[in-house]
Design a protein around this motif. Structure first.
Motif, PDB file in Angstrom:
ATOM      1  N   ASP A 243       0.826  -1.209   0.000  1.00 12.94           N
ATOM      2  CA  ASP A 243       0.000   0.000   0.000  1.00 12.94           C
ATOM      3  C   ASP A 243       0.861   1.261   0.000  1.00 12.94           C
ATOM      4  O   ASP A 243       0.453   2.292  -0.546  1.00 12.94           O
ATOM      5  N   VAL A 244       2.047   1.185   0.577  1.00 18.84           N
ATOM      6  CA  VAL A 244       2.982   2.319   0.521  1.00 18.84           C
ATOM      7  C   VAL A 244       3.422   2.512  -0.928  1.00 18.84           C
ATOM      8  O   VAL A 244       3.432   3.631  -1.441  1.00 18.84           O
TER       9      VAL A 244
ATOM     10  N   ARG B  92       3.337   5.570  -5.969  1.00 18.62           N
ATOM     11  CA  ARG B  92       3.193   5.577  -7.430  1.00 18.62           C
ATOM     12  C   ARG B  92       2.059   6.492  -7.877  1.00 18.62           C
ATOM     13  O   ARG B  92       2.170   7.164  -8.906  1.00 18.62           O
ATOM     14  N   GLU B  93       0.966   6.557  -7.115  1.00 17.42           N
ATOM     15  CA  GLU B  93      -0.117   7.473  -7.449  1.00 17.42           C
ATOM     16  C   GLU B  93       0.365   8.923  -7.384  1.00 17.42           C
ATOM     17  O   GLU B  93       0.060   9.730  -8.251  1.00 17.42           O
TER      18      GLU B  93
ATOM     19  N   ASP C  55       8.159   5.085  10.826  1.00 20.50           N
ATOM     20  CA  ASP C  55       9.491   4.817  10.268  1.00 20.50           C
ATOM     21  C   ASP C  55       9.419   3.869   9.074  1.00 20.50           C
ATOM     22  O   ASP C  55      10.088   4.083   8.064  1.00 20.50           O
ATOM     23  N   VAL C  56       8.605   2.822   9.184  1.00 24.33           N
ATOM     24  CA  VAL C  56       8.472   1.867   8.082  1.00 24.33           C
ATOM     25  C   VAL C  56       7.881   2.561   6.862  1.00 24.33           C
ATOM     26  O   VAL C  56       8.388   2.428   5.739  1.00 24.33           O
ATOM     27  N   VAL C  57       6.820   3.323   7.055  1.00 22.80           N
ATOM     28  CA  VAL C  57       6.168   4.007   5.933  1.00 22.80           C
ATOM     29  C   VAL C  57       7.119   5.005   5.280  1.00 22.80           C
ATOM     30  O   VAL C  57       7.249   5.043   4.050  1.00 22.80           O
TER      31      VAL C  57
ATOM     32  N   ARG D 284      12.146   4.450  -0.408  1.00 26.76           N
ATOM     33  CA  ARG D 284      12.712   3.339  -1.174  1.00 26.76           C
ATOM     34  C   ARG D 284      11.878   3.039  -2.417  1.00 26.76           C
ATOM     35  O   ARG D 284      12.417   2.790  -3.491  1.00 26.76           O
ATOM     36  N   TRP D 285      10.542   3.068  -2.277  1.00 29.20           N
ATOM     37  CA  TRP D 285       9.686   2.815  -3.442  1.00 29.20           C
ATOM     38  C   TRP D 285       9.839   3.918  -4.485  1.00 29.20           C
ATOM     39  O   TRP D 285       9.768   3.653  -5.689  1.00 29.20           O
ATOM     40  N   VAL D 286      10.047   5.161  -4.066  1.00 33.28           N
ATOM     41  CA  VAL D 286      10.310   6.237  -5.028  1.00 33.28           C
ATOM     42  C   VAL D 286      11.574   5.902  -5.815  1.00 33.28           C
ATOM     43  O   VAL D 286      11.591   5.935  -7.053  1.00 33.28           O
ATOM     44  N   ALA D 287      12.643   5.565  -5.098  1.00 31.76           N
ATOM     45  CA  ALA D 287      13.922   5.263  -5.749  1.00 31.76           C
ATOM     46  C   ALA D 287      13.804   4.062  -6.682  1.00 31.76           C
ATOM     47  O   ALA D 287      14.299   4.091  -7.815  1.00 31.76           O
ATOM     48  N   LEU D 288      13.151   2.999  -6.218  1.00 29.78           N
ATOM     49  CA  LEU D 288      13.000   1.805  -7.055  1.00 29.78           C
ATOM     50  C   LEU D 288      12.146   2.098  -8.289  1.00 29.78           C
ATOM     51  O   LEU D 288      12.473   1.654  -9.394  1.00 29.78           O
TER      52      LEU D 288
END
Length: 171
Positions: A23-24, A29-30, A71-73, A79-83
């Protein structure tokens, strides 16, 4: 009897994966899709600033923080932005646009070609190889997270980290 990692030719990826950070990734991505391109090197800060400004995204962010921890979010959001953008950054700076995060990495370098995302067959093989080498130290239930592990590897996450994330969702 079929064993985890033995079938390296076929896998189906259900959409209801028990991945803690899916969900993060969806939220990030949205937000990225709504932002003008090209992105700046400060895109992580800009994504969190957009989340902060838009009430719907902010509400989803807060719900994720409640279930996963801030912290996880925040860490996985960056990390999801970078990936997603296939970028990396070594320099950590303080956030200037968002109060949701304290700091972020400046994404100023293209990820190396060696870090390319594997295809499905390669991801399955990486998962299988890791499992066979580390079977004794992995929880038995990690086999139930096979699809999750493959999905993470497909996203470019190393097998070791994919298994670590899967272990968290088993616990």
């Amino acid at each position: 009897m079929k064993h985890f990692g033995d079938d390296v030719h076929h896998v189906s990826l259900p959409r209801e994966l028990p991945m803690r950070t899916i969900d993060v990734r969806t939220l990030v991505r949205e937000v990225l899709d709504s932002m003008p391109k090209p992105y700046s090197h400060h895109v992580i800060d800009e994504v969190f600033a957009e989340i902060e400004r838009q009430p719907g995204w902010r509400s989803r962010y807060e719900a994720l923080c409640s279930s996963l921890g801030r912290d996880v979010v925040n860490n996985w959001g960056g990390r999801w932005v970078a990936l997603t953008l296939e970028k990396v950054g070594e320099q950590q700076v303080s956030s200037k646009k968002s109060t949701l995060i304290g700091s972020y990495s400046i994404l100023d370098t293209d990820a190396k070609a060696a870090l390319r995302k594997p295809n499905k067959a390669e991801a399955i093989q990486l998962m299988s190889d890791y499992y066979k080498c580390h079977r004794a130290e992995l929880p038995r239930d990690v086999r139930d997270r096979r699809d999750l592990i493959i999905e993470l590897i497909l996203e470019g996450i190393p097998a070791e980290e994919a298994f670590a994330e899967a272990k968290k969702s088993v616990s």
